[in-house]
Scaffold this motif. Structure first.
Motif, PDB file in Angstrom:
ATOM      1  N   GLY A   1      -5.556   3.623  12.408  1.00  0.00           N
ATOM      2  CA  GLY A   1      -4.677   3.016  12.147  1.00  0.00           C
ATOM      3  C   GLY A   1      -4.096   3.935  10.068  1.00  0.00           C
ATOM      4  O   GLY A   1      -5.092   4.355   9.766  1.00  0.00           O
ATOM      5  N   ASN A   2      -2.913   3.838   9.814  1.00  0.00           N
ATOM      6  CA  ASN A   2      -2.739   4.242   8.786  1.00  0.00           C
ATOM      7  C   ASN A   2      -2.371   3.191   7.282  1.00  0.00           C
ATOM      8  O   ASN A   2      -2.188   3.486   6.324  1.00  0.00           O
ATOM      9  N   ASP A   3      -2.002   2.082   8.049  1.00  0.00           N
ATOM     10  CA  ASP A   3      -2.264   0.339   6.953  1.00  0.00           C
ATOM     11  C   ASP A   3      -3.089   0.325   5.680  1.00  0.00           C
ATOM     12  O   ASP A   3      -3.243  -0.141   5.015  1.00  0.00           O
ATOM     13  N   LEU A   4      -4.660   0.858   6.327  1.00  0.00           N
ATOM     14  CA  LEU A   4      -5.605   0.548   6.070  1.00  0.00           C
ATOM     15  C   LEU A   4      -5.294   0.942   4.213  1.00  0.00           C
ATOM     16  O   LEU A   4      -5.967   0.095   3.125  1.00  0.00           O
ATOM     17  N   PRO A   5      -5.274   2.776   3.723  1.00  0.00           N
ATOM     18  CA  PRO A   5      -5.612   3.166   2.788  1.00  0.00           C
ATOM     19  C   PRO A   5      -4.356   2.451   1.555  1.00  0.00           C
ATOM     20  O   PRO A   5      -4.575   1.850   1.016  1.00  0.00           O
ATOM     21  N   PHE A   6      -3.012   2.030   2.683  1.00  0.00           N
ATOM     22  CA  PHE A   6      -2.017   1.358   1.989  1.00  0.00           C
ATOM     23  C   PHE A   6      -2.125  -0.144   1.302  1.00  0.00           C
ATOM     24  O   PHE A   6      -2.252   0.139   0.357  1.00  0.00           O
ATOM     25  N   ILE A   7      -2.774  -0.643   2.124  1.00  0.00           N
ATOM     26  CA  ILE A   7      -3.280  -1.718   1.757  1.00  0.00           C
ATOM     27  C   ILE A   7      -4.510  -1.590   0.105  1.00  0.00           C
ATOM     28  O   ILE A   7      -4.760  -2.112  -0.483  1.00  0.00           O
ATOM     29  N   THR A   8      -5.526  -1.274   0.443  1.00  0.00           N
ATOM     30  CA  THR A   8      -6.780  -0.995  -0.140  1.00  0.00           C
ATOM     31  C   THR A   8      -5.823  -0.836  -1.542  1.00  0.00           C
ATOM     32  O   THR A   8      -6.267  -1.424  -2.565  1.00  0.00           O
ATOM     33  N   GLN A   9      -5.144   0.893  -1.415  1.00  0.00           N
ATOM     34  CA  GLN A   9      -4.425   1.152  -2.815  1.00  0.00           C
ATOM     35  C   GLN A   9      -3.759  -0.011  -3.378  1.00  0.00           C
ATOM     36  O   GLN A   9      -3.835   0.102  -4.615  1.00  0.00           O
ATOM     37  N   TYR A  10      -2.952  -0.780  -2.588  1.00  0.00           N
ATOM     38  CA  TYR A  10      -2.229  -1.509  -3.592  1.00  0.00           C
ATOM     39  C   TYR A  10      -2.971  -3.042  -3.731  1.00  0.00           C
ATOM     40  O   TYR A  10      -2.733  -3.071  -4.656  1.00  0.00           O
TER      41      TYR A  10
END
Length: 320
Positions: A289-298
């Motif tokens: 999915g696409n959640d991990l890049p957003f969570i990691t960057q945040y």
């Protein structure tokens, strides 16, 4: 605007902290300011110290645990900041609750960016909103994670990569003014005069003489009398270098101070990593999915950002 938390070290002196708290109480006309500063001094110091400890541990911890450590670090910092405005805190047990709730069990096909948190009537969030930012309530009581992330300029590049859409205008400070490309008027569907009224309506504390916006060939110029900052509480948001941004639409701005944006995001992430361990583990280790890049960057960004915001809030005149 990533300030080292070593700027908070003077607060580990009880004499310095008592003097600081006394002045803080006197500024807002609290009776017996000196006496109350003696009563709150050590609570303030311990909250600040524990906040630093949590954040330091988060820097060393694996991703599996970071959200929980960051959230509790922020909670401790918020309690310290509240004590600068409210020497009676905590006056009752209601203000000790988080003041936020989210769905405890996530549905199948759960997507973090579409998840919501709901603000409760009582608790730390609402108390901080009123005491720190003089806001009785927000326009909404539910907030999606993607909308909260979009309040942070550091996340925009990722949204552009995934959605091919920018949601912020970047401004520049120039000769005691903030300048934006004049295309912002088209985005807001406003004339210069209407845009001026919109900015004035927000009653930002940094412009003592009011706002007179001028339109050049390609620029909108907004004067200021005191350089704004993330704690100014007006319809701008800032990256960690201090650049001011405006949203491309009025609907994009949630009207929420950045510290509390982080509170909501980290609350939900901390709940997920504690209670949705299977989903959280699969997210981190399967890259689905696409959640991990957003969570990691945040998470990478907020680990240093929290300390900067705390310094800016407690020592606004020393961070410019």
């Amino acid at each position: 605007m990533t300030y080292p938390t070593k700027k908070l070290v003077p607060f580990y002196s009880a004499a310095y902290t008592r003097s600081y708290l006394t002045k803080s109480y006197e500024r807002i006309n609290i009776d017996q300011a000196k006496t109350k500063s003696f009563h709150t001094c050590y609570s303030f110091i311990y909250h600040l110290k524990h906040g630093n400890l949590y954040i330091d541990q988060a820097k060393k911890a694996p991703m599996d645990l970071k959200p929980m450590l960051l959230f509790y670090g922020l909670v401790q910092f918020l309690k310290a900041i509240i004590l600068t405005k409210d020497p009676t805190y905590p006056e009752n047990s209601q203000v000790l609750a988080h003041g936020v709730t989210t769905r405890k069990r996530k549905k199948s096909g759960f997507i973090f960016l579409d998840d919501e948190v709901k603000i409760q009537k009582n608790g730390l969030f609402t108390h901080a909103l009123g005491k720190m930012f003089h806001m009785k309530h927000l326009a909404n009581d539910k907030f999606k994670m993607r909308h909260l992330l979009q309040q942070l300029p550091e996340m925009e590049s990722l949204f552009i990569q995934f959605n091919q859409q920018s949601f912020l205008f970047k401004g520049t400070f120039h000769n005691h003014s903030i300048q934006y490309d004049s295309s912002i008027l088209d985005s807001y569907h406003m004339t210069v005069n209407r845009f001026e009224q919109y900015i004035k309506y927000k009653e930002q504390p940094w412009s003592k003489k009011g706002v007179t916006i001028t339109e050049g060939k390609q620029l909108i110029t907004i004067p200021y009398s005191k350089k704004p900052s993330p704690s100014s509480g007006f319809p701008f948001t800032f990256d960690d270098q201090g650049h001011p941004y405006l949203f491309r639409s009025r609907e994009g701005y949630l009207g929420m101070p950045e510290l509390l944006v982080h509170y909501l995001l980290l609350y939900n992430l901390s709940m997920i990593c504690r209670y949705e361990t299977e989903w959280w583990g699969e997210l981190i280790h399967t890259f689905d999915g696409n959640d991990l890049p957003f969570i990691t960057q945040y998470i990478d960004f907020t680990t240093s950002r929290i300390g900067a915001l705390v310094v800016d809030t407690l020592l606004p005149d020393r961070t410019k």
